[in-house]
Enzyme design. Structure first.
Site, short mmCIF file in Angstrom:
data_model
loop_
_atom_site.label_atom_id
_atom_site.label_comp_id
_atom_site.label_asym_id
_atom_site.label_seq_id
_atom_site.Cartn_x
_atom_site.Cartn_y
_atom_site.Cartn_z
N ASP A 43 0.85 -1.21 0.00
CA ASP A 43 0.00 0.00 0.00
C ASP A 43 0.88 1.26 0.00
OD1 ASP A 43 -2.23 1.62 0.24
OD2 ASP A 43 -2.72 1.03 2.29
N VAL A 133 1.48 -7.79 6.68
CA VAL A 133 1.05 -7.32 8.00
C VAL A 133 -0.20 -8.06 8.49
CG1 VAL A 133 0.18 -5.30 9.25
CG2 VAL A 133 2.00 -5.03 7.60
N TYR A 134 -1.10 -8.43 7.58
CA TYR A 134 -2.36 -9.07 7.98
C TYR A 134 -2.21 -10.55 8.34
CZ TYR A 134 -5.42 -5.01 7.02
OH TYR A 134 -6.06 -3.79 7.05
N1 AR6 Z 1 5.28 -5.24 -4.74
C1 AR6 Z 1 4.71 -6.45 -4.60
N2 AR6 Z 1 4.47 -7.02 -3.40
C2 AR6 Z 1 4.84 -6.32 -2.30
C3 AR6 Z 1 5.42 -5.03 -2.36
C4 AR6 Z 1 5.65 -4.49 -3.66
N3 AR6 Z 1 6.22 -3.27 -3.84
N4 AR6 Z 1 5.65 -4.59 -1.08
C5 AR6 Z 1 5.23 -5.57 -0.26
N5 AR6 Z 1 4.74 -6.62 -0.99
P1 AR6 Z 1 1.17 -6.09 2.99
P2 AR6 Z 1 -1.50 -7.01 3.88
C6 AR6 Z 1 4.15 -7.89 -0.53
O1 AR6 Z 1 1.64 -6.06 4.40
O2 AR6 Z 1 -0.91 -8.19 4.55
C7 AR6 Z 1 -0.76 -1.98 4.87
O3 AR6 Z 1 -0.24 -1.15 5.86
C8 AR6 Z 1 4.48 -8.37 0.87
O4 AR6 Z 1 5.73 -9.04 0.88
O5 AR6 Z 1 1.54 -4.98 2.09
O6 AR6 Z 1 -2.72 -7.20 3.01
C9 AR6 Z 1 -2.19 -1.62 4.50
O7 AR6 Z 1 -2.45 -0.26 4.64
C10 AR6 Z 1 3.33 -9.34 1.14
O8 AR6 Z 1 3.60 -10.62 0.55
O9 AR6 Z 1 -0.46 -6.22 2.92
C11 AR6 Z 1 -2.99 -2.45 5.46
O10 AR6 Z 1 -3.16 -1.78 6.69
C12 AR6 Z 1 2.16 -8.71 0.35
O11 AR6 Z 1 2.75 -7.71 -0.49
C13 AR6 Z 1 -2.16 -3.69 5.66
O12 AR6 Z 1 -0.81 -3.31 5.36
C14 AR6 Z 1 1.10 -8.07 1.23
O13 AR6 Z 1 1.68 -7.47 2.37
C15 AR6 Z 1 -2.55 -4.78 4.70
O14 AR6 Z 1 -1.83 -5.95 5.00
#
Ligand code: AR6
Length: 185
Positions: A43, A133-134
């Site tokens: 995000d 994070v989730y």
């Molecule tokens: N490109 C692709 N994947 C990514 C990138 C990127 N640039 N950066 C991280 N990931 P998360 P969630 C991966 O925590 O669990 C936020 O604060 C990461 O390694 O981004 O759905 C929101 O505002 C992981 O595998 O999302 C919400 O509050 C995946 O993306 C909360 O986090 C998802 O990790 C959502 O948590």
């Protein structure tokens, strides 16, 4: 960029390791939270790369319709991103697995595909929603997501889905799940 391709009905599914903000597709999906006000992880990366107009567009949506419920999706322009659109969805927070987490995760994928279809977008890239994070367990997330994406491709909601993973370890987990859920091209 590592890539694995699978033919699914009339469409294709790709597994890649990349930064989703670099992908030139019609839409990238954002793993957001209900406030759509940005955050960490993917995000944060999407908001940084898209520029401040993305936050303004998101806040307009929340002002008009309220916070985005878990499992729903809404689209904005991509602004400074190479992708023309961002589809924001909210995955479930993992709370042990007995709180509807898999069906809410499936809904996040399905609703994102439906939002893409409504805009006539053929090529969509997803991050591993809820796998950061989730705290959703990666193997279960991969199986759930791939089953839902498979159905969406069979239904021709979009033509091409890219699962954009962020590490080789994640790619291994998703490849293994794809072996059971999809068939090799
Ligand atoms: N490109 C692709 N994947 C990514 C990138 C990127 N640039 N950066 C991280 N990931 P998360 P969630 C991966 O925590 O669990 C936020 O604060 C990461 O390694 O981004 O759905 C929101 O505002 C992981 O595998 O999302 C919400 O509050 C995946 O993306 C909360 O986090 C998802 O990790 C959502 O948590």
């Amino acid at each position: 960029m590592t890539a694995h391709a699978f033919a699914v009905g009339p469409g294709h599914l790709h597994l890649v390791v990349a930064d989703i903000t670099t992908l030139s597709v019609d839409a990238i999906v954002n793993a957001a939270n209900p406030s759509l006000a940005g955050g960490g992880g993917v995000d944060g990366a999407i908001h940084r790369a898209a520029g401040p107009r993305l936050l303004a567009a998101c806040l307009d949506i929340v002002r008009g319709s309220g916070p985005l419920p878990t499992g729903q999706a809404v689209a904005t322009p991509g602004f400074n991103l190479p992708a023309a659109h961002v589809i924001h969805t909210v995955g479930p927070i993992w709370r042990g697995g007995a709180n509807n987490e898999p069906s809410l995760l499936a809904s996040a994928y399905r609703e994102s595909l439906l939002a893409a279809q409504a805009l006539g977008l053929g090529r969509v890239a997803f991050p591993a929603i809820s796998c950061g994070v989730y705290g959703f367990p990666e193997e279960l997330a991969a199986r759930t997501a791939l089953q839902t994406l498979r159905q969406g491709l069979m239904d021709a909601l979009v033509a091409e889905v890219t699962m954009c993973l962020f590490s080789g370890r994640a790619l291994d987990a998703w490849r293994e799940a794809a072996g059971t859920v999809l068939s090799d091209e």
